[in-house]
Scaffold this motif. Structure first.
Motif, PDB file in Angstrom:
ATOM      1  N   MET A 141       0.830  -1.201   0.000  1.00  0.00           N
ATOM      2  CA  MET A 141       0.000   0.000   0.000  1.00  0.00           C
ATOM      3  C   MET A 141       0.874   1.265   0.000  1.00  0.00           C
ATOM      4  SD  MET A 141      -2.970  -1.236  -0.236  1.00  0.00           S
ATOM      5  CE  MET A 141      -2.134  -2.579  -1.103  1.00  0.00           C
ATOM      6  N   ASP A 142       1.985   1.228   0.733  1.00  0.00           N
ATOM      7  CA  ASP A 142       2.906   2.368   0.727  1.00  0.00           C
ATOM      8  C   ASP A 142       3.421   2.632  -0.679  1.00  0.00           C
ATOM      9  OD1 ASP A 142       2.571   2.567   3.456  1.00  0.00           O
ATOM     10  OD2 ASP A 142       4.485   1.634   3.964  1.00  0.00           O
ATOM     11  N   CYS A 143       3.717   1.551  -1.410  1.00  0.00           N
ATOM     12  CA  CYS A 143       4.237   1.699  -2.773  1.00  0.00           C
ATOM     13  C   CYS A 143       3.171   2.238  -3.715  1.00  0.00           C
ATOM     14  CB  CYS A 143       4.758   0.357  -3.280  1.00  0.00           C
ATOM     15  SG  CYS A 143       6.283  -0.199  -2.503  1.00  0.00           S
ATOM     16  N   THR A 144       1.958   1.678  -3.663  1.00  0.00           N
ATOM     17  CA  THR A 144       0.918   2.140  -4.587  1.00  0.00           C
ATOM     18  C   THR A 144       0.621   3.612  -4.380  1.00  0.00           C
ATOM     19  OG1 THR A 144      -0.874   1.495  -3.064  1.00  0.00           O
ATOM     20  CG2 THR A 144      -0.180  -0.139  -4.692  1.00  0.00           C
ATOM     21  N   ARG A 145       0.563   4.035  -3.130  1.00  0.00           N
ATOM     22  CA  ARG A 145       0.186   5.411  -2.832  1.00  0.00           C
ATOM     23  C   ARG A 145       1.339   6.382  -3.095  1.00  0.00           C
ATOM     24  NH1 ARG A 145      -2.003   5.515   2.937  1.00  0.00           N
ATOM     25  NH2 ARG A 145      -2.899   7.518   2.265  1.00  0.00           N
ATOM     26  N   THR A 146       2.572   5.899  -2.988  1.00  0.00           N
ATOM     27  CA  THR A 146       3.724   6.721  -3.363  1.00  0.00           C
ATOM     28  C   THR A 146       3.776   6.902  -4.871  1.00  0.00           C
ATOM     29  OG1 THR A 146       5.006   6.018  -1.430  1.00  0.00           O
ATOM     30  CG2 THR A 146       6.249   6.872  -3.304  1.00  0.00           C
ATOM     31  N   VAL A 147       3.542   5.813  -5.584  1.00  0.00           N
ATOM     32  CA  VAL A 147       3.530   5.860  -7.053  1.00  0.00           C
ATOM     33  C   VAL A 147       2.495   6.867  -7.545  1.00  0.00           C
ATOM     34  CG1 VAL A 147       2.891   4.519  -9.095  1.00  0.00           C
ATOM     35  CG2 VAL A 147       4.444   3.527  -7.411  1.00  0.00           C
ATOM     36  N   LEU A 148       1.315   6.849  -6.941  1.00  0.00           N
ATOM     37  CA  LEU A 148       0.273   7.812  -7.312  1.00  0.00           C
ATOM     38  C   LEU A 148       0.763   9.241  -7.149  1.00  0.00           C
ATOM     39  CD1 LEU A 148      -3.020   6.376  -5.781  1.00  0.00           C
ATOM     40  CD2 LEU A 148      -2.667   6.987  -8.174  1.00  0.00           C
ATOM     41  N   ARG A 149       1.401   9.515  -6.018  1.00  0.00           N
ATOM     42  CA  ARG A 149       1.844  10.878  -5.725  1.00  0.00           C
ATOM     43  C   ARG A 149       2.995  11.306  -6.614  1.00  0.00           C
ATOM     44  NH1 ARG A 149      -0.914   8.945  -1.725  1.00  0.00           N
ATOM     45  NH2 ARG A 149      -1.870  10.264  -0.120  1.00  0.00           N
ATOM     46  N   GLN A 150       3.675  10.375  -7.216  1.00  0.00           N
ATOM     47  CA  GLN A 150       4.732  10.715  -8.163  1.00  0.00           C
ATOM     48  C   GLN A 150       4.183  10.956  -9.571  1.00  0.00           C
ATOM     49  OE1 GLN A 150       7.818   7.678  -7.908  1.00  0.00           O
ATOM     50  NE2 GLN A 150       8.938   8.933  -6.439  1.00  0.00           N
ATOM     51  N   GLY A 151       2.873  10.836  -9.720  1.00  0.00           N
ATOM     52  CA  GLY A 151       2.252  11.165 -11.000  1.00  0.00           C
ATOM     53  C   GLY A 151       2.142  10.025 -11.979  1.00  0.00           C
ATOM     54  N   ALA A 152       2.009   8.798 -11.484  1.00  0.00           N
ATOM     55  CA  ALA A 152       1.866   7.657 -12.372  1.00  0.00           C
ATOM     56  C   ALA A 152       0.576   7.769 -13.187  1.00  0.00           C
ATOM     57  CB  ALA A 152       1.867   6.358 -11.578  1.00  0.00           C
ATOM     58  N   LYS A 153       0.609   7.214 -14.372  1.00  0.00           N
ATOM     59  CA  LYS A 153      -0.567   7.223 -15.246  1.00  0.00           C
ATOM     60  C   LYS A 153      -1.611   6.238 -14.750  1.00  0.00           C
ATOM     61  CE  LYS A 153      -1.856   6.455 -20.097  1.00  0.00           C
ATOM     62  NZ  LYS A 153      -1.330   6.105 -21.455  1.00  0.00           N
ATOM     63  N   GLN A 154      -1.138   5.093 -14.261  1.00  0.00           N
ATOM     64  CA  GLN A 154      -2.041   4.041 -13.777  1.00  0.00           C
ATOM     65  C   GLN A 154      -1.326   3.231 -12.708  1.00  0.00           C
ATOM     66  OE1 GLN A 154      -2.963   0.806 -16.514  1.00  0.00           O
ATOM     67  NE2 GLN A 154      -5.097   0.784 -15.794  1.00  0.00           N
ATOM     68  N   VAL A 155      -2.037   2.895 -11.652  1.00  0.00           N
ATOM     69  CA  VAL A 155      -1.462   2.102 -10.561  1.00  0.00           C
ATOM     70  C   VAL A 155      -2.382   0.927 -10.272  1.00  0.00           C
ATOM     71  CG1 VAL A 155      -0.565   2.090  -8.211  1.00  0.00           C
ATOM     72  CG2 VAL A 155      -0.498   4.203  -9.549  1.00  0.00           C
ATOM     73  N   THR A 156      -1.831  -0.265 -10.382  1.00  0.00           N
ATOM     74  CA  THR A 156      -2.595  -1.489 -10.144  1.00  0.00           C
ATOM     75  C   THR A 156      -1.879  -2.321  -9.099  1.00  0.00           C
ATOM     76  OG1 THR A 156      -3.282  -1.491 -12.464  1.00  0.00           O
ATOM     77  CG2 THR A 156      -3.636  -3.524 -11.204  1.00  0.00           C
ATOM     78  N   CYS A 157      -2.645  -2.912  -8.200  1.00  0.00           N
ATOM     79  CA  CYS A 157      -2.100  -3.810  -7.185  1.00  0.00           C
ATOM     80  C   CYS A 157      -2.721  -5.190  -7.372  1.00  0.00           C
ATOM     81  CB  CYS A 157      -2.391  -3.288  -5.785  1.00  0.00           C
ATOM     82  SG  CYS A 157      -1.782  -4.349  -4.459  1.00  0.00           S
ATOM     83  N   ALA A 158      -1.876  -6.200  -7.511  1.00  0.00           N
ATOM     84  CA  ALA A 158      -2.352  -7.577  -7.662  1.00  0.00           C
ATOM     85  C   ALA A 158      -2.001  -8.362  -6.409  1.00  0.00           C
ATOM     86  CB  ALA A 158      -1.720  -8.226  -8.888  1.00  0.00           C
ATOM     87  N   TYR A 159      -3.009  -9.026  -5.843  1.00  0.00           N
ATOM     88  CA  TYR A 159      -2.809  -9.817  -4.627  1.00  0.00           C
ATOM     89  C   TYR A 159      -3.389 -11.209  -4.845  1.00  0.00           C
ATOM     90  CZ  TYR A 159      -3.015 -11.299   0.250  1.00  0.00           C
ATOM     91  OH  TYR A 159      -2.876 -11.998   1.421  1.00  0.00           O
TER      92      TYR A 159
END
Length: 463
Positions: free
Chosen positions: A299-317
Motif C-alpha cells: 500500500m505504501d508503494c501504490t500510494r507513493t507511485v500515485l503521488r509521483q504522478g503515475a498514469k495508472q497504478v494497479t495492485c495484484a494480490y
C-alpha cells in the motif's frame, strides 16, 4: 468517566481526512489532528471497562483507559507522562499502528457497533500537544552511572531500548548506517503516513535525555564489533529486517522491476534532500505501474507511485481483499486515491517486451484446504492465465532477517548455559537482540516492546 452514555451522543471521530483528490498529489499526513475539544469528547466515549480489552490487545499494554480519562479532564502533561511509561514512541505508534487490528479492534464500543474510541488519534494528540506545550520526559531524578550500552540500529527497537536505559542512568550510544535516525520509520514509511519532522522532533527529545547518536556508521565496516564490545558493557542489536522476499518466478530481475524498499527509501531521500551522490532519483511520472503484494508495504508503494504522478497504478494480490495482511485503513485509503486492485492473482512470470515495457503473467487462484494455522492454502488455476502490460513492476512481498556478518569475527560464549535465562540475549554473552531482526518483519509497536524489554534485561545483566 463523567457520562457513561457519551458514546451514544457522539460518533467516532478519528480526525478529518484530507480529500483524496487533494492528498494524492502531496506527501503530507492525510489525517488532521484532533482539537482539544474533540480529543476530550472522544476520550469521554470510553466506557472504562473493568476488563480493558483495548489495553490487553495493545502489544505494549498501554494504560489506555487511564490516559483517556486524563485527556477528558484536560490533564495533558499527566497523560503524556503515563503514555510514556509503556511506550517510547507514542506519537509514532498513534500514526502507524494498525489500530483496527489492535486496541480499537478490541474496543467494547467497536464490538457493539458504536464505533471504537479513536485511541490512535488521541495517542498522537497527547504527545504532539504536550511537546508543543513544553512537556519533556522528566530526567531530574536520574542518577547517572559509569555503564554504557552500544545499540546497533536507530529503528524503533533501538530507540526504545535507549529510552529505557537512559532513564535508568545508563549511557546509550546508538549507531546507524543511515544519515538520520528512525530506520524504516524514516526511510521506509512514506510521509503521507508519518511526516519526517515527527521523527526529527523525537530525535531532539532523545538527545535531550542524554542519548548519543553515531550516524552514517556501519558496524563491521566503519567500526568493528570488537571495538564496540571493548567500548561498552553490553550491546543491543535492533537492525531490523531489510532483505526482500522473492516470489520465485522468472523475470524478477528484469529491467524495470524494482524491490519495494529501495524504491521507498529513494523517494524519502528525494524529499529529505539526502539522496547519495551517484544515485538517480526514481520517478513513476506518466508510467503504468503494477505492484505485487498485499501488505502495508504494498500500500505504501501504490500510494507513493500515485503521488509521483503515475498514469495508472494497479495492485495484484493472490488472495481476496478480506484476507490482506495489512491495515484495512491503508487499503481503504488506496482505494479512495485511485489504486486499482486485482484479487486472486498469482504472478507466474515477468517478461520484457519491445519498447522497454513489461508483460506480467498472472494466474487466477482459489482457496483450498486450511493449513495447520487455520489459513486456507491457495490453488493456482494454470488454465486461467492473463497478461498485464506495464512500464514498471514493484515487488512488495515482505522482508526477512539476515545474519549479521560482523558476528562471525567473535566467538560465542561456550558457557552460555551458566548465564541467567535472558530472553533477548544472544549466544554472545554481552550481545542482546530484538525487534524485526529477531521476529522478522512485524509491527513498529512490537519492536518497541522488544527494545524496552531487552533494556530491562540488559540493566539486570550489567548491574
Amino acid at each position: 468517566m463523567s457520562d457513561v452514555f457519551q458514546f451514544m451522543k457522539l460518533s467516532r471521530n478519528p480526525g478529518d481526512k484530507v480529500e483524496a483528490s487533494v492528498r494524492k498529489i502531496e506527501f503530507k499526513e492525510i489525517y488532521q489532528p484532533l482539537s482539544a475539544v474533540d480529543a476530550a469528547d472522544q476520550a469521554g466515549r470510553c466506557l472504562s471497562c473493568g476488563n480493558p480489552y483495548c489495553e490487553w490487545k495493545c502489544p505494549v499494554h498501554n494504560y489506555i483507559p487511564d490516559w483517556l480519562k486524563l485527556v477528558e479532564e484536560g490533564r495533558l502533561f499527566e497523560a503524556a507522562e503515563l503514555s510514556h511509561q509503556t511506550n517510547s514512541l507514542p506519537e509514532i505508534c498513534g500514526r502507524v499502528c494498525p489500530q483496527d487490528r489492535l486496541c480499537e479492534g478490541a474496543c467494547t464500543l467497536n464490538q457493539g457497533g458504536f464505533g471504537a474510541v479513536s485511541i490512535g488519534s488521541i495517542e498522537k494528540y497527547i504527545t504532539d500537544e504536550a511537546f508543543k506545550a513544553g512537556w519533556r520526559p522528566d530526567m531530574s531524578k536520574v542518577v547517572w552511572t559509569d555503564k554504557t550500552v552500544g545499540i546497533i540500529g536507530a529503528g524503533p527497537a533501538g530507540l526504545a531500548c535507549a529510552d529505557v536505559l537512559v532513564r535508568n542512568g545508563v549511557k546509550a550510544v546508538v549507531y546507524d548506517r543511515y544519515e538520520e535516525i528512525g530506520g524504516l520509520l524514516t526511510f521506509g514509511i512514506p510521509e503521507f503516513k508519518l511526516e519526517k519532522s515527527v521523527v526529527k522532533r523525537r530525535r531532539e527529545i532523545l538527545e535531550g535525555m542524554g542519548i548519543e547518536f553515531v550516524l552514517n556508521t556501519e558496524i563491521g565496516k566503519d567500526v568493528s564489533i570488537e571495538t564496540l564490545l571493548q567500548r561498552h558493557d553490553a550491546i543491543f542489536m535492533g537492525m531490523g529486517a531489510y532483505k526482500a522476499m522473492k516470489g520465485g518466478f522468472p523475470g524478477e530481475d528484469s529491467p524495470g522491476v524494482l524491490e519495494a524498499l529501495p524504491y521507498l527509501v529513494n523517494n524519502v531521500r528525494q524529499s529529505l534532500g539526502t539522496l547519495p551522490v551517484g544515485e538517480a532519483p526514481i520517478s513513476m511520472k506518466g508510467k503504468r505501474v503494477l505492484v505485487l503484494g498485499g501488505g502495508d508495504t504494498a500500500m505504501d508503494c501504490t500510494r507513493t507511485v500515485l503521488r509521483q504522478g503515475a498514469k495508472q497504478v494497479t495492485c495484484a494480490y493472490r488472495r481476496a481483499e478480506a484476507q490482506m495482511p495489512g491495515s484495512k485503513r491503508e487499503v481503504q485509503n488506496a482505494h479512495e486515491e485511485g489504486v486499482e486492485f486485482i484479487w486472486h492473482r498469482q504472478p507466474l512470470s515477468i517478461e520484457p517486451m519491445l519498447g522497454g515495457t513489461l508483460a506480467v503473467r498472472l494466474a487466477e487462484t482459489r482457496l483450498s484446504c486450511k493449513d495447520p494455522k487455520g489459513r486456507h492454502s491457495l490453488e493456482v488455476l494454470e488454465d486461467s492465465v492473463s497478461l498485464i502490460e506495464c512500464d514498471c513492476v514493484i515487488l512488495a512481498f515482505g522482508y526477512q532477517t539476515e545474519n549479521a556478518s560482523f558476528l562471525e569475527k567473535i566467538k560465542p560464549n561456550p558457557d552460555q548455559i551458566m548465564l541467567k535465562n535472558y530472553k533477548y540475549q544472544t549466544q554472545f554473552e554481552k550481545i542482546f537482540a530484538g525487534g524485526d531482526q529477531v521476529r522478522g518483519a512485524s509491527l513498529v509497536v512490537n519492536a518497541v516492546f522488544d527494545g524496552r524489554n531487552a533494556a530491562a534485561e540488559i540493566l539486570d545483566y550489567i548491574f
